[in-house]
Enzyme design. Structure first.
Site, PDB file in Angstrom:
ATOM      1  N   GLU A  73     -76.940  90.323  -6.592  1.00  0.00           N
ATOM      2  CA  GLU A  73     -78.341  90.338  -6.185  1.00  0.00           C
ATOM      3  C   GLU A  73     -78.926  91.673  -6.647  1.00  0.00           C
ATOM      4  O   GLU A  73     -78.330  92.729  -6.395  1.00  0.00           O
ATOM      5  CB  GLU A  73     -78.461  90.198  -4.669  1.00  0.00           C
ATOM      6  CG  GLU A  73     -77.897  88.902  -4.119  1.00  0.00           C
ATOM      7  CD  GLU A  73     -77.876  88.913  -2.604  1.00  0.00           C
ATOM      8  OE1 GLU A  73     -78.956  88.832  -1.982  1.00  0.00           O
ATOM      9  OE2 GLU A  73     -76.773  89.018  -2.032  1.00  0.00           O
ATOM     10  N   ARG A 297     -62.443  90.763  -0.420  1.00  0.00           N
ATOM     11  CA  ARG A 297     -63.267  91.825  -0.988  1.00  0.00           C
ATOM     12  C   ARG A 297     -62.528  93.157  -0.878  1.00  0.00           C
ATOM     13  O   ARG A 297     -61.535  93.285  -0.155  1.00  0.00           O
ATOM     14  CB  ARG A 297     -64.609  91.905  -0.264  1.00  0.00           C
ATOM     15  CG  ARG A 297     -64.494  92.292   1.201  1.00  0.00           C
ATOM     16  CD  ARG A 297     -65.844  92.326   1.891  1.00  0.00           C
ATOM     17  NE  ARG A 297     -66.684  93.356   1.311  1.00  0.00           N
ATOM     18  CZ  ARG A 297     -67.968  93.522   1.626  1.00  0.00           C
ATOM     19  NH1 ARG A 297     -68.553  92.681   2.471  1.00  0.00           N
ATOM     20  NH2 ARG A 297     -68.671  94.482   1.084  1.00  0.00           N
ATOM     21  N   LYS A 307     -74.305  97.646   1.112  1.00  0.00           N
ATOM     22  CA  LYS A 307     -75.485  98.067   0.351  1.00  0.00           C
ATOM     23  C   LYS A 307     -76.539  98.666   1.276  1.00  0.00           C
ATOM     24  O   LYS A 307     -77.226  99.624   0.922  1.00  0.00           O
ATOM     25  CB  LYS A 307     -76.083  96.869  -0.392  1.00  0.00           C
ATOM     26  CG  LYS A 307     -75.409  96.521  -1.700  1.00  0.00           C
ATOM     27  CD  LYS A 307     -76.218  95.435  -2.396  1.00  0.00           C
ATOM     28  CE  LYS A 307     -75.582  94.998  -3.683  1.00  0.00           C
ATOM     29  NZ  LYS A 307     -76.357  93.923  -4.342  1.00  0.00           N
TER      30      LYS A 307
END
Length: 599
Positions: A73, A297, A307
């Site tokens: 994104e 992850r 983020k």
């Protein structure tokens, strides 16, 4: 499909051997031995579970090729966790003769920017990968809208008037089923009319949503009539004000994979419970159905990966920007001096797992240390200087004689050659390399002791000069003329070797010594009333003026070197011709420091 994993000049391509014989991440290797019949013969590393699944699907004929994608994104800069996904997706495609797309899932214009789009492309290229096709979810807005209308016409989607808070309330909990929206039974015709009015801009933000009609009592909350579209009168960085309704991530992501004919949708574990929803969309629309496979992850000690938190660090000026060398962003690591080869090696080292775990940041530091040990030229620099004067050094015309010493550029690389370093009787050495009274295992310089100066002579400490406070400000030595490095036939043996620079020739530079940004292993774990910001390391950056050998005056921005016996450093972009700045990438292992710490 043909993959074209094209590296930038100077980088190693994915799936190819790294310098020094290390293998780049993503290489598909067999799990059998090498066929020699020798049980002791070296065996190829085992295949990770994703590679096994992909090969099984290819063998069964479920798919006839490999098409992957990396789908960030564009709402922030990539970090080290994204590097793991990049290496995995591009590596699989390269190893199995497939292709990998770069796609921006740009469905939230309020948080997205072309700055992030550009930086992400730069990061992927810097890591040594090149996408086969570049796409944006916004490329598919028309198709997504058409499919949404189809679901409405099929009675599988409806327009809902509940606001966000009411939608959450009706959704239920993990232990209690949800309740049907009072607007769930609108007719397809009515829903179609309202949806088209939403698209036309007839309603305010948040006034209505489009929701899939699935099952409000489903154990998986993601299937409880998820929102597909929301109203947002926000200009998009690519489509401008063409749209005032935007697809939710879960609606756009899976269908974008389908449009691109992705065969293997590699996701992190948090999307495991979203997979049934993606399956439902594909099955309801009867469109190409990728296989989603989830992996753990990357979590790393002394680091935050969110983020949102990284953005907070930037906006609240806890760091100097996204490229602050203390940040785990790829731009930050690049400015810190990390190499793409070392990051790829790190990703290969940690592997691909099914379960979440936390990786010690030392493994990342070791990866760059190992690579730079192979490729970084050696230079001498003194960061915490004290004078060393050779009292018997010869003079000519009242000035110390300058003797050029031959210094090896990299002891592990014969082809790196050597350089000439000026040596005089006036030197700088590190304060830590001298102790007036030293313990038994201190093999550096002490009063009454001897040490070899790197690429120079053995010197004997005769005396010291102190200031009014009793601090040593000058060390007085004599040198042994028969002990020049490379020509020593004296037979003398000393246990210690220290570095130095000539006071008469040294260049003055600024050195930024970076340490970990957080002082605890898990900054995200905070006591009540505390946040991750309470764990910021106040000593994560120290700046000093240092003296370096004149050869370093020729260094260019981005050049990486080893300051002998100190660590690896890189020339920072803040440097100018008259004021050079070096960032510490990572330190060296220091045996005496470990001994002292134990005591």
């Amino acid at each position: 499909m043909n993959a074209s994993s094209k590296p930038d000049p100077g980088s190693n391509p994915a799936g190819k051997a790294n310098p020094g014989g290390k293998q780049a991440p993503g290489n598909a290797k067999t799990n059998a031995n090498n066929g020699s019949g020798d049980d002791n013969a070296p065996k190829a590393p085992s295949k990770h579970f994703i590679l096994q699944a992909v090969e099984a699907d290819l063998k069964s004929g479920r798919f006839d090729g490999v098409q992957t994608r990396f789908p960030p994104e564009p709402n922030g800069y990539l970090h080290i966790g994204h590097a793991k996904s990049i290496c995995l997706n591009f590596g699989l495609a390269a190893d199995l003769g497939g292709a990998c797309n770069l796609r921006f899932d740009d469905t939230n214009p309020a948080k997205e920017d072309t700055e992030y789009v550009d930086s992400i492309q730069d990061d992927v290229r810097w890591l040594g990968f090149q996408w086969d096709n570049l796409h944006f979810a916004s490329d598919y807005f028309d198709q997504l809208y058409t499919w949404a209308e189809k679901l409405i016409e099929d009675g599988k989607a409806y327009v809902c008037d509940l606001n966000a808070e009411e939608t959450r309330e009706y959704r239920g909990t993990l232990t209690e089923p949800g309740r049907n929206s009072p607007y769930r039974d609108r007719t397809p015709a009515e829903n179609l009319e309202l949806f088209r009015k939403m698209k036309a801009g007839d309603f305010a933000d948040g006034e209505k949503t489009l929701r899939a009609k699935i099952d409000m009592s489903a154990p998986n909350i993601n299937l409880r009539d998820p929102v597909m579209y929301r109203i947002a009168h926000v200009e998009h960085h690519r489509t401008g004000d063409t749209w005032c309704i935007y697809p939710m991530y879960d609606w756009a992501h899976g269908q974008s994979d389908s449009i691109e004919k992705i065969t293997f949708s590699i996701c992190t574990l948090e999307f495991e419970h979203h997979r049934p929803l993606y399956d439902w969309y594909c099955d309801s629309l009867q469109i190409h159905h990728p296989r989603q496979i989830e992996f753990a992850r990357l979590n790393m000690t002394y680091t935050v990966m969110s983020k949102r938190k990284l953005l907070q660090l930037v906006k609240e000026n806890h760091v100097t920007g996204w490229d602050d060398p203390r940040m785990p962003t790829l731009v930050g690591l690049r400015r810190r001096g990390y190499t793409p080869e070392s990051i790829r090696a790190f990703c290969a080292d940690i592997g691909v797992a099914k379960f979440n775990s936390t990786i010690d940041v030392v493994r990342l530091e070791n990866a760059v240390r190992d690579h730079l040990n192979e490729v970084a030229p050696r230079r001498m620099a003194v960061l915490n200087p004290v004078k060393l004067t050779i009292t018997n050094w010869p003079e000519e015309n009242g000035k110390p004689v300058v003797e050029m010493m031959d210094a090896t550029n990299n002891p592990g690389d014969a082809e790196a050659g050597s350089r000439q370093v000026p040596f005089t009787g006036n030197l700088w050495i590190e304060q830590d390399d001298f102790k007036e009274e030293a313990p038994r295992k201190f093999f550096r310089l002490k009063k009454g002791g001897a040490v070899r100066l790197r690429s120079g002579y053995i010197v004997d400490c005769e005396d010291v000069v102190k200031d009014d406070d009793g601090n040593v400000i000058e060390i007085l030595c004599t040198y042994d003329t028969a002990t020049k490095s490379g020509q020593d036939e004296s037979g003398r043996k000393v246990k210690g070797t220290i570095h130095w620079v000539s006071r008469d020739h040294a260049a003055e530079v600024t050195v930024r010594n970076y340490d970990r940004l957080f002082c605890v292993e898990n900054p995200d774990s905070s006591a009540e009333g505390k946040t991750f910001l309470d764990h910021l390391n106040p000593d994560s950056l120290s700046t000093t003026t240092a003296y370096v050998e004149p050869e370093l005056a020729k260094a260019q921005v981005g050049d990486r070197v080893q300051f002998e016996r100190l660590g690896y450093y890189v020339v920072d972009p803040d440097s100018t011709d008259s004021a050079m700045v070096f960032n510490r990438i990572v330190g060296l292992r220091d045996s005496w420091a470990k001994i002292a710490a134990k005591k």
